[in-house]
Design a protein around this motif. Structure first.
Motif, PDB file in Angstrom:
ATOM      1  N   TRP A 128      46.104  46.530  49.942  1.00 45.90           N
ATOM      2  CA  TRP A 128      46.351  47.861  50.500  1.00 45.90           C
ATOM      3  C   TRP A 128      46.452  48.929  49.401  1.00 45.90           C
ATOM      4  O   TRP A 128      46.528  50.109  49.698  1.00 45.90           O
ATOM      5  CB  TRP A 128      47.632  47.854  51.338  1.00 45.90           C
ATOM      6  CG  TRP A 128      48.863  47.419  50.585  1.00 45.90           C
ATOM      7  CD1 TRP A 128      49.706  48.210  49.857  1.00 45.90           C
ATOM      8  CD2 TRP A 128      49.367  46.085  50.472  1.00 45.90           C
ATOM      9  NE1 TRP A 128      50.706  47.470  49.292  1.00 45.90           N
ATOM     10  CE2 TRP A 128      50.533  46.152  49.662  1.00 45.90           C
ATOM     11  CE3 TRP A 128      48.969  44.853  50.973  1.00 45.90           C
ATOM     12  CZ2 TRP A 128      51.290  45.024  49.343  1.00 45.90           C
ATOM     13  CZ3 TRP A 128      49.723  43.735  50.653  1.00 45.90           C
ATOM     14  CH2 TRP A 128      50.862  43.816  49.855  1.00 45.90           C
ATOM     15  N   LYS A 129      46.435  48.507  48.134  1.00 49.26           N
ATOM     16  CA  LYS A 129      46.493  49.439  47.015  1.00 49.26           C
ATOM     17  C   LYS A 129      45.121  49.549  46.344  1.00 49.26           C
ATOM     18  O   LYS A 129      44.562  48.555  45.878  1.00 49.26           O
ATOM     19  CB  LYS A 129      47.537  48.978  45.984  1.00 49.26           C
ATOM     20  CG  LYS A 129      48.976  49.204  46.417  1.00 49.26           C
ATOM     21  CD  LYS A 129      49.274  50.697  46.532  1.00 49.26           C
ATOM     22  CE  LYS A 129      50.725  50.954  46.874  1.00 49.26           C
ATOM     23  NZ  LYS A 129      50.983  52.415  47.040  1.00 49.26           N
ATOM     24  N   ALA A 130      44.593  50.758  46.284  1.00 43.13           N
ATOM     25  CA  ALA A 130      43.270  50.970  45.691  1.00 43.13           C
ATOM     26  C   ALA A 130      43.273  50.719  44.188  1.00 43.13           C
ATOM     27  O   ALA A 130      42.233  50.409  43.596  1.00 43.13           O
ATOM     28  CB  ALA A 130      42.797  52.394  45.985  1.00 43.13           C
ATOM     29  N   SER A 131      44.431  50.838  43.554  1.00 36.06           N
ATOM     30  CA  SER A 131      44.514  50.700  42.095  1.00 36.06           C
ATOM     31  C   SER A 131      44.189  49.288  41.618  1.00 36.06           C
ATOM     32  O   SER A 131      43.882  49.083  40.439  1.00 36.06           O
ATOM     33  CB  SER A 131      45.921  51.088  41.621  1.00 36.06           C
ATOM     34  OG  SER A 131      46.902  50.270  42.247  1.00 36.06           O
TER      35      SER A 131
ATOM     36  N   ALA B 150      38.268  46.228  43.086  1.00 35.63           N
ATOM     37  CA  ALA B 150      37.558  45.147  43.770  1.00 35.63           C
ATOM     38  C   ALA B 150      37.459  43.889  42.911  1.00 35.63           C
ATOM     39  O   ALA B 150      37.577  42.768  43.415  1.00 35.63           O
ATOM     40  CB  ALA B 150      36.167  45.624  44.173  1.00 35.63           C
ATOM     41  N   LYS B 151      37.249  44.052  41.602  1.00 34.56           N
ATOM     42  CA  LYS B 151      37.079  42.889  40.728  1.00 34.56           C
ATOM     43  C   LYS B 151      38.355  42.056  40.651  1.00 34.56           C
ATOM     44  O   LYS B 151      38.332  40.829  40.815  1.00 34.56           O
ATOM     45  CB  LYS B 151      36.666  43.349  39.329  1.00 34.56           C
ATOM     46  CG  LYS B 151      36.432  42.196  38.365  1.00 34.56           C
ATOM     47  CD  LYS B 151      36.010  42.709  36.986  1.00 34.56           C
ATOM     48  CE  LYS B 151      35.815  41.541  36.020  1.00 34.56           C
ATOM     49  NZ  LYS B 151      35.429  42.026  34.663  1.00 34.56           N
ATOM     50  N   GLN B 152      39.477  42.725  40.392  1.00 35.00           N
ATOM     51  CA  GLN B 152      40.751  42.014  40.294  1.00 35.00           C
ATOM     52  C   GLN B 152      41.139  41.402  41.637  1.00 35.00           C
ATOM     53  O   GLN B 152      41.667  40.284  41.700  1.00 35.00           O
ATOM     54  CB  GLN B 152      41.854  42.962  39.815  1.00 35.00           C
ATOM     55  CG  GLN B 152      43.190  42.260  39.567  1.00 35.00           C
ATOM     56  CD  GLN B 152      44.268  43.214  39.078  1.00 35.00           C
ATOM     57  OE1 GLN B 152      44.032  44.413  38.943  1.00 35.00           O
ATOM     58  NE2 GLN B 152      45.450  42.688  38.815  1.00 35.00           N
ATOM     59  N   LEU B 153      40.859  42.123  42.710  1.00 35.63           N
ATOM     60  CA  LEU B 153      41.167  41.616  44.044  1.00 35.63           C
ATOM     61  C   LEU B 153      40.364  40.350  44.335  1.00 35.63           C
ATOM     62  O   LEU B 153      40.898  39.368  44.869  1.00 35.63           O
ATOM     63  CB  LEU B 153      40.870  42.696  45.089  1.00 35.63           C
ATOM     64  CG  LEU B 153      41.177  42.345  46.547  1.00 35.63           C
ATOM     65  CD1 LEU B 153      42.641  41.972  46.724  1.00 35.63           C
ATOM     66  CD2 LEU B 153      40.811  43.518  47.460  1.00 35.63           C
ATOM     67  N   ALA B 154      39.086  40.361  43.968  1.00 41.03           N
ATOM     68  CA  ALA B 154      38.248  39.178  44.182  1.00 41.03           C
ATOM     69  C   ALA B 154      38.770  37.980  43.390  1.00 41.03           C
ATOM     70  O   ALA B 154      38.781  36.842  43.885  1.00 41.03           O
ATOM     71  CB  ALA B 154      36.807  39.486  43.790  1.00 41.03           C
ATOM     72  N   GLU B 155      39.219  38.222  42.172  1.00 44.13           N
ATOM     73  CA  GLU B 155      39.767  37.135  41.354  1.00 44.13           C
ATOM     74  C   GLU B 155      41.010  36.534  42.008  1.00 44.13           C
ATOM     75  O   GLU B 155      41.190  35.313  42.034  1.00 44.13           O
ATOM     76  CB  GLU B 155      40.106  37.661  39.952  1.00 44.13           C
ATOM     77  CG  GLU B 155      38.880  38.028  39.125  1.00 44.13           C
ATOM     78  CD  GLU B 155      39.251  38.709  37.815  1.00 44.13           C
ATOM     79  OE1 GLU B 155      40.462  39.007  37.631  1.00 44.13           O
ATOM     80  OE2 GLU B 155      38.349  38.943  36.985  1.00 44.13           O
TER      81      GLU B 155
ATOM     82  N   LEU C  85      51.740  53.338  56.363  1.00 44.18           N
ATOM     83  CA  LEU C  85      52.685  53.814  55.365  1.00 44.18           C
ATOM     84  C   LEU C  85      52.686  52.891  54.147  1.00 44.18           C
ATOM     85  O   LEU C  85      52.860  51.686  54.273  1.00 44.18           O
ATOM     86  CB  LEU C  85      54.095  53.871  55.968  1.00 44.18           C
ATOM     87  CG  LEU C  85      55.218  54.326  55.024  1.00 44.18           C
ATOM     88  CD1 LEU C  85      55.017  55.779  54.623  1.00 44.18           C
ATOM     89  CD2 LEU C  85      56.583  54.115  55.679  1.00 44.18           C
ATOM     90  N   GLY C  86      52.467  53.463  52.971  1.00 44.36           N
ATOM     91  CA  GLY C  86      52.450  52.690  51.736  1.00 44.36           C
ATOM     92  C   GLY C  86      51.069  52.235  51.306  1.00 44.36           C
ATOM     93  O   GLY C  86      50.889  51.745  50.186  1.00 44.36           O
TER      94      GLY C  86
END
Length: 465
Positions: A163-166, A169-174, A195-196
């Motif tokens: 839910w956090k864009a920061s 995509a690369k780190q999220l995929a890992e 919210l959040g």
């Protein structure tokens, strides 16, 4: 002020914190992970979203992956076409409340209305209801886990902060690939308006999800609906596993409960009646309930000093594990209480701070039989105290007795907490043994109860004048 803090502690603990703890740590009455080696579950919260949900459905269709969508009712109502598409393409739809609000912040009746309203939207669009529910933020309250009304509460075994864009995509995929295995229940979000959350965060989720689906295909792993994973888990469970698992779970839960009880004793300065094998703890307190007509025409009134009793839950659990029924448990408990009431009389008489005590007072669901010991049974008045006492004692009984939940369901009308009260002079008259009694210093005193009873009678005279 102390009483207010006490009941705030009671309510917050048993309505919110303990249910959340046992559901998260031990999976009590919730589904968090399956047993399959080749299937995992993708779950998506907070949608449907008019921008990201269509892209997500396209992606899932391309990989022939099935998923579970826990929808927010107000969003589903605005976008029925997305709800219909989820259903038509073979995905499971679950409930995530009508608005995204924590169950801790709502009354039980409000939570039920949220669920019912969302299910009505789902049924109106798809022609089918749903039994799967995920509370916002995965936070359950006492009523969620004690009275699910046939619904299956689904949490997760892994979440990734998508839910956090920061995160990117690369780190999220890992992060997601590290958790890609059979039985996993993955938590993701297809809406960024909660919210959040960050509005553009689902775009990163879609990029990362595509990478995960590619790798899953290579590993021969298949994304399935939660109900499919749930059925696989139920079918693979050996018949003997449930008993041993329940036994392990109950021991763990009781251990945590007793740690909480120890903290409670320290915070509210409860003292044991005996140094070893005590059946109850006690403290001096001020009575705040309705007037009670005790024997001999005496009254217990608001503001009177009382000895407040609390049963020792460790001993209750030990008794409960061997008790064959509620009646058997009550009989054992009454016998032990009878043996320890003389100790209580000694403790009260030996403590100058106990002067002026008018009665011994407790609240219990085991309220058949204490009258034989001199206690009087009274109904608790309707209100916050009765509600909190009922919640606490029912949760306690479901833990300490092997068939606690079944007993509560079968004897719902009888399992009601009541006030038990005994005048202080009745306690001394029935349970004082001998003319002298030992003190903690090893000395002996004679005629020890006169001052306590005299002070109690003086207080009674003042209240009636």
């Amino acid at each position: 002020m102390q009483t207010l803090l006490l009941w705030m502690f009671y309510i917050s603990t048993f309505y919110a914190f303990i249910p959340a703890l046992v559901s998260r740590l031990f999976g009590f009455r919730v589904f968090r992970r399956g047993k399959s080696e080749q299937e995992y579950a993708l779950t998506f919260d907070d949608g449907p979203d008019p921008v990201y949900t269509p892209q997500l459905l396209d992606l899932l269709k391309r990989f022939d992956a099935k998923a579970t969508f826990f929808v927010v009712g107000i969003h589903a109502e605005k976008h029925p076409e997305l709800l219909k598409r989820m259903h038509d393409e073979g995905h499971l739809i679950g409930i995530h409340n009508y608005v995204h609000k924590s169950n801790w912040l709502m009354r039980p009746v409000t939570v039920r209305r949220q669920i019912a309203r969302t299910e009505a939207v789902i049924r109106r669009v798809t022609g089918e209801g749903t039994t799967f529910y995920r509370p916002p933020w995965g936070i359950v309250n006492f009523f969620d886990i004690s009275n699910s009304n046939g619904r299956r509460i689904v949490l997760w075994s892994s979440m990734f902060g998508d839910w956090k864009a920061s995160i990117g995509a690369k780190q999220l995929a890992e992060r997601m690939l590290k958790k890609l295995r059979g039985g996993e229940v993955m938590l993701l979000h297809d809406c960024g308006t909660t919210l959040g959350a960050d509005a553009g965060a689902p775009q990163n989720m879609l990029i990362a999800l595509e990478k995960l689906l590619v790798v899953a295909q290579e590993r021969k792993l298949r994304s399935v609906r939660v109900d499919t994973l749930f059925c696989r888990e139920s079918a693979s469970r050996p018949a003997t596993t449930e008993t041993s698992s329940t036994s392990w779970f109950k021991r763990t839960l009781v251990f945590g409960w007793l740690l909480y009880e120890r903290l409670f004793h320290v915070l509210f300065r409860l003292r044991p009646v005996r140094k070893e094998d005590t059946i109850f703890y006690y403290k001096r307190s001020i009575y705040h309930g309705p007037n009670v007509n005790m024997e001999n025409g005496r009254w217990l009134e608001k503001g009177d000093a009382v000895v407040e009793l609390h049963f020792d839950n460790k001993m209750l659990f030990q008794l409960g594990t061997t008790a064959k029924s509620m009646v058997h448990l009550a009989i054992q408990l009454i016998r032990i209480v009878k043996r320890q009431l003389p100790d209580l009389a000694y403790r009260i008489a030996d403590d100058p701070k106990m002067n002026g005590i008018k009665a011994v007072y407790a609240v219990s669901m085991i309220n058949r039989g204490p009258e034989k010991l001199g206690f009087q049974i009274r109904e608790l008045p309707k209100g916050l105290f009765r509600i909190a006492s009922t919640l606490y004692l029912k949760l306690l009984f479901s833990v300490i007795h092997p068939s606690g939940p079944e007993q509560l369901n079968e004897k719902r009308d009888k399992m009601v907490p009541k006030m038990i009260v005994m005048p202080i002079d009745t306690l001394f008259g029935r349970f004082w043994l001998g003319d002298s009694y030992p003190t903690d210093q090893g000395q002996s005193k004679t005629d020890p109860i006169q001052e306590t009873v005299r002070a109690s009678q003086a207080a009674d005279t003042r209240s009636s004048s």
